[in-house]
Enzyme design. Structure first.
Site, PDB file in Angstrom:
ATOM      1  N   LYS A   5       0.764  -1.230   0.064  1.00 40.94           N
ATOM      2  CA  LYS A   5      -0.082  -0.129   0.055  1.00 40.94           C
ATOM      3  C   LYS A   5       1.022   1.267  -0.081  1.00 40.94           C
ATOM      4  O   LYS A   5       0.653   2.107  -0.586  1.00 40.94           O
ATOM      5  CB  LYS A   5      -0.861  -0.087   1.240  1.00 40.94           C
ATOM      6  N   GLN A  26      -4.995  -1.576   9.536  1.00 37.61           N
ATOM      7  CA  GLN A  26      -4.482  -2.791   9.045  1.00 37.61           C
ATOM      8  C   GLN A  26      -5.136  -3.853   9.838  1.00 37.61           C
ATOM      9  O   GLN A  26      -4.694  -3.935  11.088  1.00 37.61           O
ATOM     10  CB  GLN A  26      -3.075  -2.906   8.794  1.00 37.61           C
ATOM     11  N   ASP A  54     -11.402   2.615   3.895  1.00 40.72           N
ATOM     12  CA  ASP A  54     -11.734   1.207   3.792  1.00 40.72           C
ATOM     13  C   ASP A  54     -13.166   0.987   3.882  1.00 40.72           C
ATOM     14  O   ASP A  54     -13.520  -0.088   3.763  1.00 40.72           O
ATOM     15  CB  ASP A  54     -11.036   0.468   5.020  1.00 40.72           C
TER      16      ASP A  54
END
Ligand code: NAD
Length: 283
Positions: A52, A96, A119
């Site tokens: 990422k 994460q 997200d």
């Protein structure tokens, strides 16, 4: 049978994000910023975060990774999120997953400012997704939708079987497909007869995490098969949830693993972060 090439498509999308980022910088002085919170030392999480980070660098984003030890407490993570919520240079915040067991993941995700929730895991955005409103949709299912659109596969009126019902993959996938007017069947670990659902589907989308869960006898001729699963075999080889060799002989379209949905996920993260940054343009 045609391969749904997520690698090539993601490169095209990434290039477009790069161009739009340059334009945003020149016209409005905004550089999209992404903050990633990484807790603990799970090797897979570290690999994903590196990917990422490098994707952000390629398109000219500003990105920071907050690395924290697994022993960190809830309050310290929450404090970092509050700081990122208040940081005007950060447009997207990503935690994460998975977080260590002693951390309340729901509380953490609910603390992220929904306008920075790239997200798409905040219940506010999930609710908007269910209502079919504009929102940040989770990157993996969003990547699947983009891929289908790029190959002119219209889910409208299709019988689609989604296998796997997690909050980050299966449920938002089903919502996006329903919003695209598919008839959606959602299967999970307690589904009595998985094959009876997959077999009648025009499209099977699987995100479970079990190699060879979907075999050729479970899929009808000409079905579209999308494999979200990522499994590392003992020999280090990466495979999905679909028996690719045999299912590809029956499918009309199929995603490979690797090179299918995986790269699309990162491309969608870039797209969502750019979208969040654009929302800061003053009218
Ligand atoms: P999860 O463990 O949270 O959820 C798995 C889901 O599969 C659950 O709903 C469970 O009920 C269902 N399931 C388990 N066994 C089953 C079975 N035998 N039959 C039917 N359903 C079954 O996992 P997740 O986070 O949703 O991830 C699923 C897979 O997708 C994993 O392989 C993960 O690595 C992969 N993944 C890929 C990407 C990507 O970018 N390609 C992103 C996220 C997750």
């Amino acid at each position: 049978m045609q391969i749904l090439d997520g690698k090539a498509l993601s490169q095209k999308i990434t290039q477009k994000v790069k161009e739009e980022t340059q334009e945003l910088k020149e016209r409005h002085g905004i550089i999209p910023g992404l903050a990633v919170i990484l807790v603990g030392d799970d090797p897979a999480s570290h690999t994903y975060v590196k990917m990422k980070e490098s994707a952000c660098e390629k398109v000219g984003f500003y990105s920071i990774v907050h690395k924290m030890p697994a022993s960190i407490n809830q309050e310290e993570i929450e404090e970092t999120i509050r700081m990122m919520n208040n940081n005007p240079n950060i447009h997207g915040i990503l935690v994460q997953l998975p977080l260590p067991q002693h951390i309340d993941t729901t509380r953490i995700l609910e603390l992220i400012d929904p306008s920075k929730d790239v997200d798409g895991f905040h219940p506010y955005n999930f609710g908007r997704l269910m209502e079919g409103l504009d929102t940040f949709a989770p990157c993996t299912p969003l990547g699947v939708m983009e891929m289908l659109a790029a190959y002119d596969i219209d889910p409208k009126g299709m019988d689609v079987c989604v296998v796997g019902a997690s909050n980050i993959v299966g449920k938002p996938m089903a919502a996006l497909l329903l919003n695209a007017n598919a008839t959606v069947d959602i299967c999970h670990i307690y589904t009595k007869d998985l094959q009876s659902h997959t077999k009648k589907a025009d499209m099977v989308v699987v995100g479970v995490g079990k190699p060879n869960l979907i075999t050729a006898d479970m899929v009808k001729d000409g079905a579209v098969v999308v494999d979200i699963g990522i499994n590392k075999l003992p020999d280090g080889k990466l495979v999905g949830d679909v028996d690719f060799e045999n299912v590809s002989k029956k499918a009309s379209y199929i995603t490979p693993v690797p090179g299918g949905v995986g790269p699309m996920t990162i491309a969608m993260l870039l797209k969502n972060t750019l979208k969040a940054a654009k929302q800061r343009i003053k009218a």
